[in-house]
Design an enzyme around this catalytic site. Structure first.
Site, PDB file in Angstrom:
ATOM      1  N   TYR A  76      10.674-117.337 -31.375  1.00 14.25           N
ATOM      2  CA  TYR A  76      11.273-116.007 -31.205  1.00 14.25           C
ATOM      3  C   TYR A  76      12.553-116.077 -30.379  1.00 14.25           C
ATOM      4  O   TYR A  76      13.514-115.348 -30.630  1.00 14.25           O
ATOM      5  CB  TYR A  76      10.256-115.067 -30.552  1.00 14.25           C
ATOM      6  CG  TYR A  76      10.502-113.624 -30.905  1.00 14.25           C
ATOM      7  CD1 TYR A  76      10.363-113.186 -32.219  1.00 14.25           C
ATOM      8  CD2 TYR A  76      10.870-112.701 -29.935  1.00 14.25           C
ATOM      9  CE1 TYR A  76      10.601-111.860 -32.546  1.00 14.25           C
ATOM     10  CE2 TYR A  76      11.101-111.381 -30.251  1.00 14.25           C
ATOM     11  CZ  TYR A  76      10.964-110.964 -31.564  1.00 14.25           C
ATOM     12  OH  TYR A  76      11.200-109.657 -31.890  1.00 14.25           O
TER      13      TYR A  76
ATOM     14  N   GLU B 191      33.136-104.130 -15.578  1.00  9.61           N
ATOM     15  CA  GLU B 191      33.080-105.226 -16.560  1.00  9.61           C
ATOM     16  C   GLU B 191      33.529-104.751 -17.947  1.00  9.61           C
ATOM     17  O   GLU B 191      33.268-105.428 -18.944  1.00  9.61           O
ATOM     18  CB  GLU B 191      31.650-105.791 -16.659  1.00  9.61           C
ATOM     19  CG  GLU B 191      30.984-106.165 -15.354  1.00  9.61           C
ATOM     20  CD  GLU B 191      31.556-107.408 -14.673  1.00  9.61           C
ATOM     21  OE1 GLU B 191      32.692-107.822 -15.007  1.00  9.61           O
ATOM     22  OE2 GLU B 191      30.863-107.941 -13.805  1.00  9.61           O
TER      23      GLU B 191
HETATM   24  O1  LIG Z   1      27.629-107.707 -10.862  1.00 11.98           O
HETATM   25  C1  LIG Z   1      28.412-106.747 -10.895  1.00 11.98           C
HETATM   26  O2  LIG Z   1      28.998-106.283  -9.907  1.00 11.98           O
HETATM   27  C2  LIG Z   1      28.637-106.083 -12.260  1.00 11.98           C
HETATM   28  O3  LIG Z   1      28.629-107.056 -13.257  1.00 11.98           O
HETATM   29  C3  LIG Z   1      27.464-105.174 -12.492  1.00 11.98           C
HETATM   30  O4  LIG Z   1      26.420-105.632 -12.919  1.00 11.98           O
HETATM   31  C4  LIG Z   1      27.566-103.744 -12.132  1.00 11.98           C
HETATM   32  O5  LIG Z   1      28.899-103.303 -12.075  1.00 11.98           O
HETATM   33  P1  LIG Z   1      29.291-101.850 -12.586  1.00 11.98           P
HETATM   34  O6  LIG Z   1      28.877-101.750 -14.034  1.00 11.98           O
HETATM   35  O7  LIG Z   1      30.765-101.721 -12.389  1.00 11.98           O
HETATM   36  O8  LIG Z   1      28.508-100.873 -11.756  1.00 11.98           O
HETATM   37 ZN   LIG Z   2      26.669-107.931 -13.014  1.00 13.40          ZN
END
Ligand SMILES: O=C(O)[C@@H](O)C(=O)COP(=O)(O)O
Ligand SMILES: [Zn+2]
Length: 215
Positions: free
Chosen positions: A123, A77
């Site tokens: 909050y 990401e």
């Molecule tokens: O949901 C997903 O696959 C990604 O958004 C995630 O949370 C983990 O992916 P990486 O950061 O590439 O491990």
């Molecule tokens: Zn994710």
């Protein structure tokens, strides 16, 4: 940027990652964290890494041209984080989690896509504000960057449909606190479903927004 700053931020990412993971705010190798560096680059958690067991030395470091300088391959990401940073020069860190109650809200068909959770508490308004829904995209889909880009300028937090929250903050600590507040408010929202809760009025929200400016 000094080596000392780089090391301190790596330690901080690992510390917050472990804290979030240990409290069940994200599971397995889900979620990712990034921090903007003073030299224009970024630190990002590596892909497929467990946030609870990050090795600071293996955290990915990208230069301002998005090239990997050291550490493991960054989160898939990374383009999503970079799209948000591109719209938010004031933001220094981003947290994405699969926190259960926030994910549950992201799967509900009846939520308002312009603002997924109503202003239940002061909050929440102070830390998160309006929370738009980003239509479903496969994780790692580069077009997700385009979808988020349109919203990130106005909103420090967005909710990815059937996926989870992406929250930006001035600092990593601020991004983590806002993500925690979002998760707790998602839980409250689910607890109160069908009970017609009394939300803060537009005037109360406006007063909070004027008094407690978020970054
Ligand atoms: O949901 C997903 O696959 C990604 O958004 C995630 O949370 C983990 O992916 P990486 O950061 O590439 O491990
Ligand atoms: Zn994710």
């Amino acid at each position: 940027m000094s080596v000392h700053d780089d090391n301190r931020l790596r330690e901080q990412i690992a510390m917050f990652g472990q804290s979030l993971f240990d409290r069940g705010l994200t599971m397995g190798s889900s979620g990712n964290i990034s921090v903007r560096l003073a030299d224009g680059g970024w630190l990002m958690t590596p892909t497929n890494a467990c946030l609870g067991r990050l090795d600071p030395a293996r955290i990915s470091r990208l230069d301002s041209e998005r090239r990997l300088l050291d550490g493991d391959r960054p989160t898939k990401e990374s383009f999503l984080h970079l799209a948000v940073y591109g719209e938010r020069p004031q933001s220094g860190a981003i947290v994405h989690l699969h926190s259960t109650h926030s994910v549950a809200v992201s799967c509900l068909p009846e939520i308002d896509p312009g603002d997924c959770i109503p202003p239940l508490t002061a909050y929440y308004v102070m830390r998160v504000g309006k929370l738009p829904l980003v239509p479903y995209h496969m994780p790692g889909d580069p077009t997700l960057g385009d979808a988020v880009r349109g919203l990130a300028g106005k909103h420090s937090a967005v909710l990815l449909a059937n996926h989870g929250p992406v929250v930006a903050g001035k600092s990593l600590e601020a991004a983590v606190y806002a993500t925690e507040e979002l998760e707790e408010t998602a839980r409250l929202f689910l607890l109160l479903r069908g009970q017609n809760p009394r939300c803060l009025s537009d005037a109360q929200v406006a007063e909070l927004e004027a008094r407690f400016l978020r970054d």
